[in-house]
Motif scaffolding. Structure first.
Motif, mmCIF file in Angstrom:
data_model
loop_
_atom_site.group_PDB
_atom_site.id
_atom_site.type_symbol
_atom_site.label_atom_id
_atom_site.label_comp_id
_atom_site.label_asym_id
_atom_site.label_seq_id
_atom_site.Cartn_x
_atom_site.Cartn_y
_atom_site.Cartn_z
ATOM 1 N N ARG A 35 1.223 -1.084 -0.189
ATOM 2 C CA ARG A 35 -0.312 0.092 -0.142
ATOM 3 C C ARG A 35 0.821 1.617 -0.468
ATOM 4 O O ARG A 35 0.275 1.967 -0.435
ATOM 5 N N TYR A 36 2.436 1.082 0.838
ATOM 6 C CA TYR A 36 2.922 2.369 0.189
ATOM 7 C C TYR A 36 3.540 2.863 -0.728
ATOM 8 O O TYR A 36 3.972 3.867 -0.626
ATOM 9 N N ALA A 37 3.828 0.857 -1.484
ATOM 10 C CA ALA A 37 4.395 1.415 -2.265
ATOM 11 C C ALA A 37 6.067 1.845 -2.060
ATOM 12 O O ALA A 37 6.575 2.515 -3.028
ATOM 13 N N ALA A 38 6.715 1.889 -1.183
ATOM 14 C CA ALA A 38 7.825 1.723 -0.192
ATOM 15 C C ALA A 38 8.847 1.119 -1.582
ATOM 16 O O ALA A 38 9.419 -0.033 -2.169
ATOM 17 N N LEU A 39 10.422 1.678 -1.379
ATOM 18 C CA LEU A 39 10.766 1.615 -2.268
ATOM 19 C C LEU A 39 12.338 1.586 -0.829
ATOM 20 O O LEU A 39 12.847 2.698 -0.648
ATOM 21 N N TRP A 40 13.144 0.374 0.164
ATOM 22 C CA TRP A 40 13.762 0.228 0.955
ATOM 23 C C TRP A 40 15.298 -0.012 0.893
ATOM 24 O O TRP A 40 15.224 -0.026 0.016
ATOM 25 N N GLY A 41 15.494 0.706 1.611
ATOM 26 C CA GLY A 41 17.043 0.862 1.646
ATOM 27 C C GLY A 41 17.171 0.393 3.278
ATOM 28 O O GLY A 41 17.121 1.423 3.948
ATOM 29 N N TYR A 42 17.993 -0.477 3.466
ATOM 30 C CA TYR A 42 18.238 -0.564 5.118
ATOM 31 C C TYR A 42 19.508 -0.069 5.276
ATOM 32 O O TYR A 42 20.768 -0.143 4.564
ATOM 33 N N TYR A 43 19.890 0.047 6.690
ATOM 34 C CA TYR A 43 20.325 1.045 7.367
ATOM 35 C C TYR A 43 21.447 0.603 9.314
ATOM 36 O O TYR A 43 20.120 -0.245 9.514
ATOM 37 N N GLN A 44 21.806 0.792 9.415
ATOM 38 C CA GLN A 44 22.558 0.708 11.058
ATOM 39 C C GLN A 44 21.563 1.682 11.244
ATOM 40 O O GLN A 44 21.680 2.901 10.948
ATOM 41 N N PRO A 45 20.517 1.657 12.314
ATOM 42 C CA PRO A 45 20.495 3.240 13.453
ATOM 43 C C PRO A 45 21.720 4.027 13.256
ATOM 44 O O PRO A 45 21.400 5.546 12.798
ATOM 45 N N ASP A 46 22.864 4.173 13.609
ATOM 46 C CA ASP A 46 23.827 4.809 13.518
ATOM 47 C C ASP A 46 24.253 5.935 12.345
ATOM 48 O O ASP A 46 25.044 6.304 12.434
ATOM 49 N N GLU A 47 23.820 4.261 11.039
ATOM 50 C CA GLU A 47 24.537 5.133 9.715
ATOM 51 C C GLU A 47 23.028 6.318 9.342
ATOM 52 O O GLU A 47 23.494 6.903 7.972
ATOM 53 N N VAL A 48 22.565 6.898 9.789
ATOM 54 C CA VAL A 48 21.192 7.775 9.452
ATOM 55 C C VAL A 48 20.292 8.924 10.371
ATOM 56 O O VAL A 48 20.566 8.264 11.689
ATOM 57 N N VAL A 49 20.609 9.583 10.133
ATOM 58 C CA VAL A 49 19.565 10.906 11.036
ATOM 59 C C VAL A 49 19.182 11.795 10.519
ATOM 60 O O VAL A 49 18.971 11.987 9.166
ATOM 61 N N VAL A 50 17.887 11.438 11.161
ATOM 62 C CA VAL A 50 16.504 11.706 10.582
ATOM 63 C C VAL A 50 16.839 13.174 12.090
ATOM 64 O O VAL A 50 16.155 13.465 12.610
ATOM 65 N N SER A 51 15.816 14.674 10.936
ATOM 66 C CA SER A 51 16.041 16.021 11.096
ATOM 67 C C SER A 51 14.260 16.127 10.457
ATOM 68 O O SER A 51 13.960 15.900 9.983
ATOM 69 N N SER A 52 13.869 17.003 11.340
ATOM 70 C CA SER A 52 12.597 17.766 11.179
ATOM 71 C C SER A 52 12.486 19.400 11.280
ATOM 72 O O SER A 52 13.004 19.681 12.878
ATOM 73 N N LYS A 53 12.284 19.861 9.939
ATOM 74 C CA LYS A 53 12.328 20.785 10.616
ATOM 75 C C LYS A 53 10.862 21.654 11.371
ATOM 76 O O LYS A 53 10.938 23.011 11.906
ATOM 77 N N THR A 54 10.079 21.253 11.303
ATOM 78 C CA THR A 54 8.722 22.206 12.340
ATOM 79 C C THR A 54 7.861 20.532 12.867
ATOM 80 O O THR A 54 7.438 21.042 14.101
ATOM 81 N N THR A 55 7.350 19.341 12.073
ATOM 82 C CA THR A 55 7.188 18.959 13.456
ATOM 83 C C THR A 55 7.379 17.518 13.070
ATOM 84 O O THR A 55 8.130 17.528 12.162
ATOM 85 N N SER A 56 7.874 16.606 14.430
ATOM 86 C CA SER A 56 8.297 15.165 14.193
ATOM 87 C C SER A 56 7.744 13.948 13.459
ATOM 88 O O SER A 56 6.459 15.110 13.008
ATOM 89 N N SER A 57 8.099 13.538 12.963
ATOM 90 C CA SER A 57 7.234 11.877 12.465
ATOM 91 C C SER A 57 5.989 11.820 13.430
ATOM 92 O O SER A 57 6.417 11.665 14.702
ATOM 93 N N LYS A 58 5.292 10.737 12.351
ATOM 94 C CA LYS A 58 4.411 10.455 13.220
ATOM 95 C C LYS A 58 4.377 8.538 13.118
ATOM 96 O O LYS A 58 4.585 8.178 12.286
ATOM 97 N N THR A 59 4.015 7.860 13.885
ATOM 98 C CA THR A 59 4.359 6.430 13.433
ATOM 99 C C THR A 59 3.408 5.579 13.150
ATOM 100 O O THR A 59 1.938 6.014 14.010
ATOM 101 N N TYR A 60 3.208 4.136 13.013
ATOM 102 C CA TYR A 60 1.912 3.166 12.704
ATOM 103 C C TYR A 60 2.873 1.666 13.122
ATOM 104 O O TYR A 60 4.254 1.572 12.453
ATOM 105 N N GLN A 61 2.332 1.463 13.819
ATOM 106 C CA GLN A 61 2.815 0.057 14.343
ATOM 107 C C GLN A 61 1.626 -1.386 13.727
ATOM 108 O O GLN A 61 0.114 -0.723 13.935
ATOM 109 N N TRP A 62 2.357 -2.587 12.774
ATOM 110 C CA TRP A 62 1.477 -2.885 12.764
ATOM 111 C C TRP A 62 2.183 -4.660 12.955
ATOM 112 O O TRP A 62 3.040 -4.738 13.188
ATOM 113 N N GLY A 63 1.084 -5.151 13.005
ATOM 114 C CA GLY A 63 1.240 -7.187 13.617
ATOM 115 C C GLY A 63 2.370 -7.323 14.660
ATOM 116 O O GLY A 63 1.471 -6.724 15.543
ATOM 117 N N ASP A 64 2.872 -7.498 14.391
ATOM 118 C CA ASP A 64 4.449 -8.256 15.309
ATOM 119 C C ASP A 64 4.560 -7.147 16.020
ATOM 120 O O ASP A 64 5.428 -7.349 17.410
#
Length: 123
Positions: A35-64
């Motif tokens: 449904r998302y039609a995503a194309l994923w690239g995988y990283y270790q957590p310390d290899e990616v920096v996530v930043s936001s200008k005005t609001t942080s991301s919102k999360t959704y969890q499903w399944g396990d």
């Protein structure tokens, strides 16, 4: 620490920074990734920096409960997912649909059968 590459959501609120492109990208057919039609690239957590200008991301969890899917609160783009503390493997997956297609032209794309067999399909 400065990162060489960046991708952003549509409105530019969420930015993901990283130093190198992944060796391959994954298209999954599970109920959510399809449904998302995503194309994923995988990283270790310390290899990616996530930043936001005005609001942080919102999360959704499903399944396990192993994955938190993040999306921008402003434009709605699915930007990435992160492993939760329940997951045995910690990783960050960037949605490379946010990148320019020409940047991805030489990166192999693999199809993952998350709907049935939980294996990569033959290329």
């Amino acid at each position: 620490m400065s990162h060489k590459h960046q991708v952003q959501c549509h409105c530019g609120n969420i930015t993901l920074s990283f130093n190198k492109y992944p060796e391959s990208l994954t298209s999954c057919n599970c109920s959510i990734c399809h449904r998302y039609a995503a194309l994923w690239g995988y990283y270790q957590p310390d290899e990616v920096v996530v930043s936001s200008k005005t609001t942080s991301s919102k999360t959704y969890q499903w399944g396990d409960g192993y994955i938190d899917f993040h999306h921008c609160r402003q434009c709605g783009c699915v930007t990435h997912y992160t492993s939760t503390s329940l997951s045995p493997i910690q990783k960050v997956a960037i949605n490379f649909r946010m990148d320019n297609p020409s940047q991805l032209a030489n990166i192999p794309q693999r199809r993952f059968d998350g709907a049935r067999s939980w294996t990569y399909l033959s290329e």
